[in-house]
Design a protein around this motif. Structure first.
Motif, short mmCIF file in Angstrom:
data_model
loop_
_atom_site.label_atom_id
_atom_site.label_comp_id
_atom_site.label_asym_id
_atom_site.label_seq_id
_atom_site.Cartn_x
_atom_site.Cartn_y
_atom_site.Cartn_z
N SER A 106 0.55 -1.15 -0.33
CA SER A 106 -0.44 -0.36 0.14
C SER A 106 1.03 1.62 0.50
N PRO A 107 -0.09 2.00 -1.02
CA PRO A 107 1.26 3.65 -0.76
C PRO A 107 1.19 4.82 0.28
N VAL A 108 -0.42 4.01 0.83
CA VAL A 108 -0.52 4.65 2.38
C VAL A 108 0.75 4.36 3.41
N PRO A 138 7.30 1.37 0.98
CA PRO A 138 6.21 0.93 2.09
C PRO A 138 7.19 0.88 3.33
N LEU A 139 6.90 1.07 3.96
CA LEU A 139 7.83 0.25 5.77
C LEU A 139 7.30 -0.92 5.53
N PRO A 140 6.20 -2.00 5.38
CA PRO A 140 6.95 -3.16 5.97
C PRO A 140 7.93 -3.85 4.82
N GLN A 141 8.35 -3.02 3.48
CA GLN A 141 9.58 -4.07 3.19
C GLN A 141 10.45 -3.59 3.33
N VAL A 142 10.54 -2.43 4.34
CA VAL A 142 12.02 -1.79 4.89
C VAL A 142 12.55 -2.81 5.51
N SER A 143 13.47 -3.08 6.05
CA SER A 143 15.00 -4.19 6.54
C SER A 143 15.90 -3.60 7.39
N GLU A 144 16.13 -4.04 8.04
CA GLU A 144 17.69 -3.34 8.60
C GLU A 144 18.39 -4.10 8.06
N GLN A 145 18.98 -5.07 7.35
CA GLN A 145 20.03 -5.41 6.77
C GLN A 145 20.17 -4.15 5.71
N GLU A 146 18.66 -4.19 4.63
CA GLU A 146 18.46 -2.69 3.90
C GLU A 146 19.43 -1.77 3.91
N ILE A 147 18.89 -1.23 5.24
CA ILE A 147 19.31 0.19 6.32
C ILE A 147 20.86 -0.36 6.54
N ASN A 148 21.54 -0.88 6.34
CA ASN A 148 22.58 -1.30 7.02
C ASN A 148 24.21 -1.68 5.98
N GLU A 149 23.25 -2.09 4.53
CA GLU A 149 24.25 -2.09 3.62
C GLU A 149 24.15 -0.47 2.93
N LEU A 150 23.18 0.60 2.78
CA LEU A 150 23.29 1.95 2.45
C LEU A 150 23.99 2.20 3.41
N LEU A 151 23.56 2.05 4.52
CA LEU A 151 25.03 3.38 5.43
C LEU A 151 26.18 2.23 5.71
N ALA A 164 9.90 0.71 12.79
CA ALA A 164 8.62 1.75 11.82
C ALA A 164 8.09 2.61 12.71
N ARG A 165 7.17 3.93 12.49
CA ARG A 165 5.86 4.48 13.37
C ARG A 165 5.08 4.67 11.46
N PRO A 166 4.28 3.95 11.46
CA PRO A 166 2.89 4.06 10.33
C PRO A 166 2.40 5.81 10.82
N PRO A 167 1.47 6.03 10.13
CA PRO A 167 1.64 6.12 8.27
C PRO A 167 3.25 5.59 7.42
N SER A 168 4.05 6.95 8.49
CA SER A 168 5.40 7.19 7.00
C SER A 168 6.41 7.36 7.57
N GLU A 169 6.68 7.20 9.07
CA GLU A 169 8.12 7.66 9.39
C GLU A 169 8.36 6.39 10.15
N LEU A 170 10.21 6.11 9.18
CA LEU A 170 11.11 5.57 9.63
C LEU A 170 11.40 5.60 10.80
N LEU A 171 12.46 5.48 12.08
CA LEU A 171 13.32 5.96 12.91
C LEU A 171 14.66 5.15 12.32
N VAL A 172 16.20 5.25 12.43
CA VAL A 172 16.75 4.44 12.55
C VAL A 172 17.54 4.89 13.61
N HIS A 173 18.11 3.70 14.68
CA HIS A 173 18.76 4.31 15.59
C HIS A 173 20.14 3.57 15.37
N VAL A 174 21.38 4.18 15.43
CA VAL A 174 22.79 4.22 14.84
C VAL A 174 23.52 4.14 15.93
#
Length: 307
Positions: A106-108, A138-151, A164-174
């Motif tokens: 869902s794009p929501v 979409p938030l459900p498709q984002v994984s920690e593995q993907e985040i660590n690869e990007l960082l 994940a903080r629906p509907p549209s916020e992603l909180l990343v703990h570094v």
């Protein structure tokens, strides 16, 4: 019920021979026999020989029962309930699967805001820029593995977790790497962690409260550097801030210098946690002007002493 057996008389051919065991009747032309007489209109039952239309024994008329005339017994209640439960579970499972599929695509629930915390060496903007590819996903498709690869290009980041903080916020703990020492490199001082990863540089040594390891930047792979870095990584932050330099004649002879010129005899890298607690306790002891301390020896952590 009265017997319906009636005597009948049948003529028999006289063979001229008496019947064995029975006296011959004087009237040899007649033999008395008996047979059962059925009621009028009743057809005698015929033994089944596999005929398609067997005789129904319960039928008063004696006629064959048509093949389609079968008695249907009611279905057991337990079986009917089990079938109802299975149908209910199937419907609920299909409904849940549809909801999950809708949430995943869902794009929501698309990522519109990335919030970052836990950064000291880095700025939140640097992390957000590295994670810009996640916007619109979409938030459900984002994984920690993907985040660590990007960082990965940000060497200051050891690892990261997400929330994940629906509907549209992603909180990343570094979780950043922690610098434990400085290495002299030309006119600059390079901050390194326990693994020798360079986390930044400064031209003013006093601007960073870290001890200086008197070795070049290329010494981070040596056994001496690993022994010294392991010791520094064990020290509490307030104790580490009081260190000026760190050196080692060998892996079993690590020595530290405090900013006030006092020496810490550490020894080898064994019992690091116990040695760190012993040193912290010695440094907290009130100073005695009559007995000045110049050396803290924690090489035997269960029996530390000063001199």
């Amino acid at each position: 019920m009265a017997s319906t057996r009636k005597p009948t008389y049948k003529p028999a051919t006289d063979t001229g021979q008496p019947t064995a065991g029975r006296p011959r009747s004087k009237d040899s032309g007649t033999v008395i026999s008996a047979q059962r007489s059925l009621e009028p209109g009743v057809t005698p039952a015929v033994k089944s020989t596999g005929s398609a239309n067997p005789v129904d024994k319960n039928s008063k008329s004696g006629k064959a029962t048509p093949p389609g005339n079968v008695i249907a017994f009611p279905e057991p209640k337990g079986k009917r309930q089990r079938r109802l439960v299975l149908w209910t579970i199937s419907i609920v499972a299909a409904f849940v699967a549809a909801l999950i599929a809708g949430a995943v695509y869902s794009p929501v629930l698309a990522v519109r805001t990335v919030t970052v915390d836990g950064t000291t060496l880095l700025t939140p903007d640097a992390v957000q820029k590295a994670l810009s590819e996640l916007e619109g996903k979409p938030l459900p498709q984002v994984s920690e593995q993907e985040i660590n690869e990007l960082l990965k290009p940000l060497v200051q980041v050891r690892s990261a977790t997400m929330e994940a903080r629906p509907p549209s916020e992603l909180l990343v703990h570094v979780n950043e790497r922690v610098p434990v020492a400085l290495l002299k490199q030309g006119d600059s001082f390079v901050m390194v962690d326990v693994d020798g990863v360079q986390l930044g540089a400064t031209k003013d040594q006093s601007a960073v409260a870290l001890p200086l390891i008197d070795a070049g930047a290329g010494a981070t792979n040596t056994e001496l550097f690993k022994a010294i870095a392991a010791v520094l990584d064990t020290l509490p932050a307030d104790v580490l801030a009081r260190m000026s330099t760190a050196s080692a004649a060998s892996a079993d002879a690590v020595e530290l210098k405090l900013v006030d010129g006092k020496t810490v005899v550490w020894g080898n890298a064994e019992d690091r946690e116990l040695k760190a607690k012993a040193l912290e306790a010695l440094l907290k002891m009130p100073a005695d002007p009559k007995v000045p301390v110049r050396v803290y020896d924690v090489s035997v952590p269960r029996h530390p002493f000063t001199k």
